[in-house]
Design an enzyme around this catalytic site. Sequence first.
Site, PDB file in Angstrom:
ATOM      1  CB  CYS A 161      -0.919   0.008   1.218  1.00 38.07           C
ATOM      2  SG  CYS A 161      -1.830   1.548   1.369  1.00 38.07           S
ATOM      3  CB  CYS A 410     -11.775  15.726  10.760  1.00 37.08           C
ATOM      4  SG  CYS A 410     -13.100  15.192  11.835  1.00 37.08           S
TER       5      CYS A 410
END
Length: 453
Positions: A161, A410
């Site tokens: 990844c 966020c």
Amino acid sequence: MTAPVKKNDQLSVYIEDLTHDGAGVAKVDGYPLFIQGALPGETCTVHVLKPLKNYGFAKIVEIEEASPHRVEPPCPVFNSCGGCQLQHLSYEGQLAWKQKMVQDVMQRIGKLDVTVHPTKGMEEPWNYRNKAQIPFGMNGEVPIAGFYKTKSHAIVDTERCLIQTDEADAILSGLKPKLWALGLQPYDEYTKRGQLRHVVVRKARATNEVMVVLVTKKRKFPQKDAVVDTIRQLIPNVKSIMQNVNPDNTNVIFGNETVNLWGETTIEDHIGDVRFEISARSFYQVNPIQTEVLYKQALDYAALTGNETVIDAYCGIGTISLFLAKNAKHVMGVEIVPQAIEDAKRNATLNGFTNTYFEAGPAEEVIPRWFKEGKEADVLMVDPPRKGCDNALLETILSERPKRIVYVSCNPATLARDLRVLEDGGYKTKEVQPVDMFPHTAHCEAVAWLELV
Ligand code: SAH
């Protein structure tokens, strides 16, 4: 509104924008069509998949005119894996889009005309995550491990990844082929058979220490020694190997019981010059490099001289509180998860702070009580979850009127909504700084600075 398009229609559209989850948006007579993989500024031939009443979904047939910011996604599983949404957009393009998205919601939702600075991005926007939660499963007789597809529990089998650490890659590519030999079968969500559910890999960037947590269905773990040996070979810098037991039929990763299999029970990381002990279940920011950028911004906006009392609402394990503590007279942190407050207290002691106080409970109840008890705050720091600040907390702020607020968010949409409430109550938003905590994903973090006028 009736949809101006029908299922299976093919048409040419101009992409105006991106949704908050990174899909392209085109308008057909005002009707929004969401198109995965399309970028603003592009003209595409699309095929209508699902026309709903007020909006619809389509897929790209051909990109007629590509955006100058389009790049080849470097990850081979980008199109199927749900981890990243923006690898087809250049990094500069991502940063510009995040700034524009914050500007847009400030105007549209917050009705605010405020300076939104260019997004602070990373120099090297890869391998940035310090935590990988890797689901293991079976594809027929073959063990697989990787990350989930978007809005799905299907595992996209992955060997590497690009936003994770080498240590996470060592588990992805190295542990999988050894599972049969170890006699450790991955848990299958459908048949409920097997033992290994997830492997969580955490790395403390500052110290290079690694913790591996094996989430198993049962406590009994006969292969323990062999698995520990294998992990130590795959990750020579591992310092802690833990087992978490999750016997339930659930999507939640962790169960209640965590035991030590080998080594320490915590690893240590540093943000700036503050030390943190991290345990298997602790919440901890996932991008340590950008966390420092974010906290420095918050500290700048707080403009502390050393004489201020600061309240840190939604403080988690007290990371912001401790980052501020050496510049403040007193910092009081509040957080709803009692375990996180235990971590915050331990970390305050670890760093030798004596000017901090932490309490577990809902911010909207604890902070009004603090004020009632006669406590005062010069600066209020808030860092709520995606849904934003609780109304009761906003009301308390407006009645107690701390002179400065620093809002770490966020979710730009709830940030804009809450800023409007604070503006209506007498605050002025001075500026907003987006910080890219999650390159290649559509997530966007921003810090706002408000003063009482
Ligand atoms: N400031 C921290 C954590 C921010 S994440 C950091 O930078 O690491 C938001 C935090 O708010 C989470 O830890 C969550 O548990 C907490 N939380 C959610 N609802 C809350 C509430 N009503 N009162 C206090 N904390 C809450």
